[in-house]
Design a protein around this motif. Structure first.
Motif, PDB file in Angstrom:
ATOM      1  N   GLU A  89      -1.065   9.031 -10.461  1.00 13.64           N
ATOM      2  CA  GLU A  89      -2.318   9.945 -10.074  1.00 13.64           C
ATOM      3  C   GLU A  89      -3.531   9.433 -10.561  1.00 13.64           C
ATOM      4  O   GLU A  89      -4.538   9.681 -10.455  1.00 13.64           O
ATOM      5  CB  GLU A  89      -2.362  11.449 -10.282  1.00 13.64           C
ATOM      6  N   THR A  90      -3.505   8.485 -11.785  1.00 15.82           N
ATOM      7  CA  THR A  90      -4.705   7.945 -12.323  1.00 15.82           C
ATOM      8  C   THR A  90      -5.477   7.093 -11.471  1.00 15.82           C
ATOM      9  O   THR A  90      -5.106   6.230 -10.687  1.00 15.82           O
ATOM     10  CB  THR A  90      -4.219   7.195 -13.444  1.00 15.82           C
ATOM     11  N   GLY A 112      -0.683   4.491  -8.578  1.00 16.86           N
ATOM     12  CA  GLY A 112       0.538   4.704  -7.814  1.00 16.86           C
ATOM     13  C   GLY A 112       0.317   3.548  -6.432  1.00 16.86           C
ATOM     14  O   GLY A 112       1.410   3.383  -5.969  1.00 16.86           O
ATOM     15  N   ALA A 113      -0.883   3.817  -5.901  1.00 11.82           N
ATOM     16  CA  ALA A 113      -1.098   3.098  -4.613  1.00 11.82           C
ATOM     17  C   ALA A 113      -0.694   1.644  -5.218  1.00 11.82           C
ATOM     18  O   ALA A 113      -0.309   0.898  -4.188  1.00 11.82           O
ATOM     19  CB  ALA A 113      -2.356   3.158  -4.082  1.00 11.82           C
ATOM     20  N   PHE A 163       0.774  -8.427  -5.632  1.00  5.80           N
ATOM     21  CA  PHE A 163       0.561  -9.210  -6.879  1.00  5.80           C
ATOM     22  C   PHE A 163       1.630  -8.660  -7.728  1.00  5.80           C
ATOM     23  O   PHE A 163       2.298  -9.150  -8.673  1.00  5.80           O
ATOM     24  CB  PHE A 163      -0.633  -9.363  -7.487  1.00  5.80           C
ATOM     25  N   LEU A 164       1.901  -7.285  -7.602  1.00  6.17           N
ATOM     26  CA  LEU A 164       2.802  -6.416  -8.534  1.00  6.17           C
ATOM     27  C   LEU A 164       3.975  -6.160  -7.890  1.00  6.17           C
ATOM     28  O   LEU A 164       4.973  -5.496  -8.734  1.00  6.17           O
ATOM     29  CB  LEU A 164       1.848  -5.117  -8.775  1.00  6.17           C
ATOM     30  N   ILE A 165       4.402  -6.392  -6.672  1.00  7.23           N
ATOM     31  CA  ILE A 165       5.666  -5.976  -6.149  1.00  7.23           C
ATOM     32  C   ILE A 165       6.578  -7.212  -6.571  1.00  7.23           C
ATOM     33  O   ILE A 165       6.495  -8.372  -6.014  1.00  7.23           O
ATOM     34  CB  ILE A 165       5.559  -5.900  -4.385  1.00  7.23           C
ATOM     35  N   ARG A 175      -8.299  -2.783  -5.564  1.00  2.00           N
ATOM     36  CA  ARG A 175      -7.308  -2.243  -4.489  1.00  2.00           C
ATOM     37  C   ARG A 175      -6.671  -3.545  -3.718  1.00  2.00           C
ATOM     38  O   ARG A 175      -7.324  -4.305  -2.865  1.00  2.00           O
ATOM     39  CB  ARG A 175      -8.293  -1.337  -3.539  1.00  2.00           C
ATOM     40  N   GLY A 176      -5.440  -3.762  -3.819  1.00  2.00           N
ATOM     41  CA  GLY A 176      -4.665  -4.679  -3.058  1.00  2.00           C
ATOM     42  C   GLY A 176      -4.778  -5.967  -3.710  1.00  2.00           C
ATOM     43  O   GLY A 176      -4.024  -7.009  -3.303  1.00  2.00           O
TER      44      GLY A 176
END
Length: 214
Positions: free
Chosen positions: A189-190, A203-204, A211-213, A159-160
């Motif tokens: 939704e996974t 999705g979140a 790191f992914l944006i 998460r994050g």
């Protein structure tokens, strides 16, 4: 597919039970139980719920994820123990540093079979999809159950955040490629159950993980 989590050892590692609710067939993923109380907690839950342990799976073989392998195999003798072969050196290195990390009583265990990219692992009436996700560890894999949109992800995506890449065999660019190719291609939704910390969703993380944006 029901996912049950336990948090064990000084690394606060998440150990998971993957349970096919139709049959009670159960896979233990990344058993981090080291202290006797932790081992008993895992064993008691399985016995109380009358689960049928059929598999031992490792996402990867860093010490915090393998501390309970030998214990699991001792109480459920004969079950397959599966690991990606690229992480065998990681597993076999654990005894060299277990003592200094405070785990002098660590007992090694050898896999009885291999995990490969794209493999389907049968668990009762359910089927797990193996996705190869190196970068945090050379032989890291994740286990996906598409029918219930759940994924046990080890130390790839948090998460994050994402897994660290400064350990032997780690590589930041490789990890990002793994996440984009093998995780971000899953539905938003996974639910992702990571090796440490709380669960999240694809999705979140797609929307807010720094790191992914790009």
């Amino acid at each position: 597919m029901k996912v049950v989590s336990f948090t064990f050892n000084t690394f606060a590692e998440n150990t998971y039970l993957l349970i096919d609710e139709a049959s009670g067939a159960t896979a233990i993923v990344d058993p981090g139980c080291y202290a006797p109380a932790e081992q008993q907690e895992l064993k008691n839950y399985i016995e109380t719920q009358q689960l049928k342990v059929e598999l031992l799976l490792n996402t990867h073989a860093h010490i915090d994820h393998v501390l309970g392998n030998s214990f699991v195999l001792s109480i459920y003798p004969g079950i397959p123990f599966l690991l990606h072969p690229a992480d065998l050196p990681t597993l076999r290195a654990v005894p060299t540093y277990a003592g200094p990390y405070g785990f002098a009583g660590y007992q090694p265990a050898e896999p009885t079979g291999e995990l490969t990219a794209g493999q389907r692992v049968r668990l009762g009436q359910a089927e797990l999809e193996v996705r190869f996700t190196p970068g945090h560890a050379p032989g890291h894999v994740v286990f996906c159950h598409p029918d219930s949109q759940q994924l046990v992800g080890g130390d790839v995506l948090f998460r994050g955040s994402i897994g660290r890449t400064d350990l032997p065999g780690g590589d930041h660019a490789t990890l990002l490629r793994s996440i984009r190719a093998e995780l971000l291609t899953l539905p938003d939704e996974t639910t992702v159950y990571p090796g440490h910390g709380p669960a999240t969703t694809i999705g979140a993380e797609r929307q807010s993980n720094p790191f992914l944006i790009s």
